[in-house]
Design a protein around this motif. Structure first.
Motif, PDB file in Angstrom:
ATOM      1  N   ASP A  91       0.828  -1.208   0.000  1.00 63.43           N
ATOM      2  CA  ASP A  91       0.000   0.000   0.000  1.00 63.43           C
ATOM      3  C   ASP A  91       0.860   1.256   0.000  1.00 63.43           C
ATOM      4  N   ALA A  92       1.952   1.229   0.771  1.00 64.74           N
ATOM      5  CA  ALA A  92       2.852   2.377   0.837  1.00 64.74           C
ATOM      6  C   ALA A  92       3.517   2.607  -0.514  1.00 64.74           C
ATOM      7  N   GLU A  93       3.908   1.533  -1.189  1.00 64.03           N
ATOM      8  CA  GLU A  93       4.527   1.659  -2.509  1.00 64.03           C
ATOM      9  C   GLU A  93       3.549   2.245  -3.515  1.00 64.03           C
ATOM     10  N   THR A  94       2.300   1.816  -3.434  1.00 59.08           N
ATOM     11  CA  THR A  94       1.262   2.333  -4.335  1.00 59.08           C
ATOM     12  C   THR A  94       1.065   3.822  -4.120  1.00 59.08           C
ATOM     13  N   LYS A  95       0.977   4.235  -2.877  1.00 59.84           N
ATOM     14  CA  LYS A  95       0.790   5.655  -2.573  1.00 59.84           C
ATOM     15  C   LYS A  95       1.993   6.483  -3.005  1.00 59.84           C
ATOM     16  N   ALA A  96       3.189   5.941  -2.835  1.00 58.97           N
ATOM     17  CA  ALA A  96       4.395   6.669  -3.234  1.00 58.97           C
ATOM     18  C   ALA A  96       4.450   6.856  -4.742  1.00 58.97           C
ATOM     19  N   GLY A  97       3.901   5.908  -5.491  1.00 64.50           N
ATOM     20  CA  GLY A  97       3.908   6.002  -6.950  1.00 64.50           C
ATOM     21  C   GLY A  97       2.844   6.886  -7.521  1.00 64.50           C
ATOM     22  N   GLU A  98       1.922   7.352  -6.695  1.00 65.09           N
ATOM     23  CA  GLU A  98       0.826   8.198  -7.191  1.00 65.09           C
ATOM     24  C   GLU A  98       1.252   9.632  -7.383  1.00 65.09           C
TER      25      GLU A  98
END
Length: 98
Positions: A91-98
């Protein structure tokens, strides 16, 4: 073996020492988990090379009467982390990529 360690930690009277020893134990558990996961992954790869399906591997790897789901076997073979911490990391990786 693990319960003995827990009992020994609980028996330490000095809270600072007990906390430090608990931290060291947790670090050891991380290394243990990594090593055991690698052993399991290699065993799964060997069974796949012998022609077993994910379902068949799950039947052999799960506790008695509770086979691992084939999707879990897939994760093991890929070496992907699982569980709540893995979900938080994804989830953290997804948010960082947004």
């Amino acid at each position: 073996m693990i319960q003995e360690l827990i009992d020994e930690l609980n028996a330490v009277e000095d809270p600072a020492l007990r906390g430090r020893l608990a931290t060291e134990a947790l670090e050891s558990v991380k290394a243990f988990n990594t090593a055991v996961a690698a052993i399991r992954r290699e065993a799964a790869r060997e069974l796949r090379a012998e022609g077993l399906t994910y379902k068949q591997i799950g039947e052999r790897f799960g506790p008695e009467g509770e086979p691992l789901h084939f999707s879990r076997v897939n994760q093991i073979l890929k070496g992907e982390p699982t569980g709540k911490l893995a979900k938080l990391a994804r989830d953290a990786e997804t948010k960082a990529g947004e």
